[in-house]
Write a protein that holds these residues in place. Sequence first.
Motif, short mmCIF file in Angstrom:
data_model
loop_
_atom_site.label_atom_id
_atom_site.label_comp_id
_atom_site.label_asym_id
_atom_site.label_seq_id
_atom_site.Cartn_x
_atom_site.Cartn_y
_atom_site.Cartn_z
N GLU A 6 8.74 6.59 2.82
CA GLU A 6 9.37 5.47 3.41
C GLU A 6 10.07 6.10 4.90
O GLU A 6 10.55 7.07 4.88
CB GLU A 6 10.17 4.78 2.87
CG GLU A 6 9.87 4.14 1.49
CD GLU A 6 9.98 5.09 0.51
OE1 GLU A 6 10.21 4.78 -0.91
OE2 GLU A 6 10.33 6.30 0.68
N CYS A 22 5.65 2.92 5.00
CA CYS A 22 5.45 3.56 3.72
C CYS A 22 4.18 4.52 3.83
O CYS A 22 3.14 3.88 3.97
CB CYS A 22 5.52 2.86 2.61
SG CYS A 22 5.25 3.84 0.90
N TRP A 36 7.37 -3.07 -2.72
CA TRP A 36 8.60 -2.77 -2.08
C TRP A 36 9.50 -3.21 -3.06
O TRP A 36 9.75 -4.46 -3.53
CB TRP A 36 8.91 -3.42 -0.76
CG TRP A 36 7.86 -2.78 0.51
CD1 TRP A 36 6.83 -3.30 0.76
CD2 TRP A 36 8.54 -1.58 1.09
NE1 TRP A 36 6.37 -2.44 1.85
CE2 TRP A 36 7.42 -1.48 1.88
CE3 TRP A 36 9.42 -0.73 1.14
CZ2 TRP A 36 7.22 -0.31 2.79
CZ3 TRP A 36 9.51 0.48 2.02
CH2 TRP A 36 8.62 0.75 2.83
N ARG A 72 -0.56 -4.07 5.12
CA ARG A 72 -1.14 -2.55 4.80
C ARG A 72 -2.38 -2.47 5.71
O ARG A 72 -2.89 -3.44 6.31
CB ARG A 72 -1.38 -2.60 3.11
CG ARG A 72 -2.60 -3.48 2.70
CD ARG A 72 -2.97 -3.09 1.18
NE ARG A 72 -3.11 -1.76 1.00
CZ ARG A 72 -3.06 -1.22 -0.35
NH1 ARG A 72 -2.70 -2.07 -1.34
NH2 ARG A 72 -3.37 -0.12 -0.72
N CYS A 96 9.06 1.98 -1.39
CA CYS A 96 7.65 1.65 -1.82
C CYS A 96 7.21 2.19 -3.03
O CYS A 96 7.79 3.37 -3.47
CB CYS A 96 7.02 1.94 -0.61
SG CYS A 96 6.52 3.74 -0.16
#
Length: 128
Positions: A6, A22, A36, A72, A96
């Motif tokens: 992270e 992350c 998370w 993501r 994460c």
Amino acid sequence: QVQLAESGGGLVQAGGSLRLSCAASGRTFSSYAMGWFRQAPGKEREFVAAISRSGGNTYYTDSVKGRFTISRDNAKNSVYLQMNSLKPEDTAVYYCAAYSAYYSSTVPPSTPSRYGDWGRGTQVTVSS
């Protein structure tokens, strides 16, 4: 197994924003749904947000809905947490975690023990 790291934590005033990142190592990042979590001093680790393998499904704890956004980028082996309108009670170490999911649409659970791989965390401090 996937290694996670992270970054992006820091000190911010109430009402401010931070973006946590992350980074995952390995070639199988897209095989994992991601979550998370955060842990404040003297408290248990708690769920914050989660995202499916494909990124199409997300889930948030009630206290961060409308303020935090998880996303993501599978091409970059990374997951993010955009945090807006931060409050002093958001102060914690943020982690994460990876959840091995068979289906691309599965949103991982909110229970920390269900996750197999964790990063070392990044400190977020929100001053009032």
